[in-house]
Scaffold this active site. Sequence first.
Site, PDB file in Angstrom:
ATOM      1  N   VAL A 595     -47.629  59.227  34.166  1.00 29.42           N
ATOM      2  CA  VAL A 595     -48.644  60.198  33.738  1.00 29.42           C
ATOM      3  C   VAL A 595     -48.408  61.537  34.412  1.00 29.42           C
ATOM      4  O   VAL A 595     -48.432  62.596  33.773  1.00 29.42           O
ATOM      5  CB  VAL A 595     -50.057  59.671  34.046  1.00 29.42           C
ATOM      6  N   CYS A 596     -48.134  61.514  35.721  1.00 31.71           N
ATOM      7  CA  CYS A 596     -47.915  62.761  36.460  1.00 31.71           C
ATOM      8  C   CYS A 596     -46.660  63.474  35.976  1.00 31.71           C
ATOM      9  O   CYS A 596     -46.622  64.703  35.908  1.00 31.71           O
ATOM     10  CB  CYS A 596     -47.832  62.484  37.955  1.00 31.71           C
ATOM     11  N   SER A 597     -45.607  62.744  35.647  1.00 35.92           N
ATOM     12  CA  SER A 597     -44.372  63.361  35.152  1.00 35.92           C
ATOM     13  C   SER A 597     -44.626  64.081  33.839  1.00 35.92           C
ATOM     14  O   SER A 597     -44.172  65.206  33.627  1.00 35.92           O
ATOM     15  CB  SER A 597     -43.285  62.297  34.977  1.00 35.92           C
ATOM     16  N   LEU A 600     -46.593  67.295  34.566  1.00 37.75           N
ATOM     17  CA  LEU A 600     -45.817  68.354  35.195  1.00 37.75           C
ATOM     18  C   LEU A 600     -45.000  69.113  34.153  1.00 37.75           C
ATOM     19  O   LEU A 600     -44.909  70.344  34.192  1.00 37.75           O
ATOM     20  CB  LEU A 600     -44.896  67.764  36.264  1.00 37.75           C
TER      21      LEU A 600
END
Length: 726
Positions: A595-597, A600
């Site tokens: 999710v964070c990738s 970003l």
Amino acid sequence: MHIGLERHESGSTAGFWRSRMASVLLYWLVTGFVLGHLGFAYDYAQRVNFVREGVTNRIESELEDGVEAYTKLIYDGVQHAHFFAEIPLMKRTLSDLGGENREILAPILERFANAFGRYSQVRVLDSEGKEQLRFDHSAVGDGVVRITALQDKFDTDSFELATSLPPGGAYVSAISPNSENGELQRPPVPTYTTVVPVDIGEDNSTRVGFFVLNTRVGDFLQSVASELVPQLDSYTVFFTVIPSDSQRVQCWILREGEWSYQQEAKIPIPAADYEVFVADGDPRATFNRFKQESTAYLAQNYDVEELFRIQTSMSSNLSVSVVIDNADWDALVARMLPSGWLTRYFVILSRSILGSLVLAFVTLAYLEAAVRIKRSRDALQKKLDTDHLTGVLSRSGFEARRSELREMASFTEAKSAICFLDIDNFKLINDTHGHATGDRVLAQLARVLDRELRDTDLLARWGGEEFLVMLPNVSTHVAHAVVERYRKAVEDFIFIGSNSQMVRVTISIGVSMCLKQDFEAALEAADNALYEAKRLGRNKVVFSAESYATRPVIEIGSIVPNVFCRSDCGSFKLHDYIGEKWLVLFSHPKDFTPVCSTELVTIAQMGAQWDRRNTKILALSVDPVAEHERWKADLATISSCEVFFPIVADDDLVLSKMFDMLPEDAYLTNGWMAEDTETVRGVFIVSPDKRLQASLMYPMSIGRNFADIIRILDSLQGDVKARTIA
């Protein structure tokens, strides 16, 4: 050949020079001859290639300028087409084909076509592809002619591709020969077509027609070609298009100012009797920016609105080749190639040998002086910084090391623990076993403590039987566990006195956390805690009351502390990074999470939106800097997107706790998982006056709503602007 730096046992300067003189002279003489001949060979190759490199650089530089100018030309054409597609008169004309609006629109388009001579045709098509208005501009300088014999463009490639455009989109074709009624124009003229849909109704849901511009680019390409090799009067330029779906290349040939057009099975460049310069594959020097991927480049470079799309059918490979007759090339080389090879050989060789000899003596002198000075300084500094009895840091050595730590990392709230250690009943040990045993106990205690320290911890003898330990970058929870381990290790150790008798030794420890960057205050608090440990019966660990004070949480409207941040883009103070802009801080529990990738990459792709809102982006993760660098490289490979903003390495959890994402006593253990820091997932908006304006927290498995973040940012900026005007 090895040249050592160690001084001979005699230690004399003369011995240092004698022992190394012969080897250094031989080493540098050989080096001088080798480097001299290598330098001459390199110089020879450079001079031979000088002319070709000069011509190549000139061609690449001019083509790069041509790329930028051509991109601007495309963008201007799209802007012109969008302007006419959006005016109400155009929409009324295509909505009511039989009305009088067409005659009102006609003189406006005629004046536009006359003002911009690069547009060879200006057309208005209805939704079925039939021309409703058309103006031709046969050549620059000629007048504009309104064409009454209107055509049906329904079966053209450009109309077919334009019908699938979204509202607000645009289609830009490849460079091709202009054709009328299916026949190529003679002589061929390099042209490209721009098509913009005309939509009406709510949300532009009804398409009533298209506005079309045919742009003449032959004069533009000819002006670019004229600057490629200005030293020559005669050469040929090939603009070669290699379609990805065809084996036949399309080639525009400019020779002596005249254009010709060919479609061949291979590139029609002669293989002999010509010097050929081919520029392709490098977007700085070719027209590769005009292919399918150029959409993002145009949108980013010219600030096209988010919904604006340019669909292009440029081919997958467009190269530019300059062909020069060998006779002209040889003449150019003869004029520009320098002479004097023999003289240049001796000059280069002599300079290399002389420089090597001088450098040998200078290097030897510098090394001798550096070794001597360094050894003297190190010996003196070690004597000053080390306690002679225990071998640990002295008080002055501790102060020096503490200053180094302050320069290497921030010394902010709850960063370090100050521990005062005192041997219980040490006077009784001296009185019972003698001072020699007391000294042995001090030395053995120092070894026990030193064995338990981490690499970053500092241990010093503060005076008498008192020791001071500094634990950088620890929470209260970690400090308590470490100091308790010290106490237990001393209690379990068997101390041996001067007469081989066993001595039981325990220590009392007072601990204080540096909460306000005030070492002296923390030292006093630790000293008071030590006295409390003595009062409670000795062999205990006591923390000062201030060490458990709750850290104040940053609330909406309060000023964000100017903390020191370490990131993959370098270190900085938070206020310096914000400057006079807004800040949006995105936090993440761990690098490489799916999710964070995704988030970003999305944030990076919204770079133009952040710039329009005078906003900087800062990411945060509790992983170290090296992991952030690997994460960015991984994202660039997978998504072809460069993450341009820093990622702060909050591996000491300072920012996470400051923004109330983790409790005060949280700390990271070996083998920690993302679930250990799952609350480190939020969005924080800070205004240019360094005040927190918004705080949003998200579950770890749910992506953030960037449209809502943009909405909140716009609202906050609008409120600030309104207050400023009021």
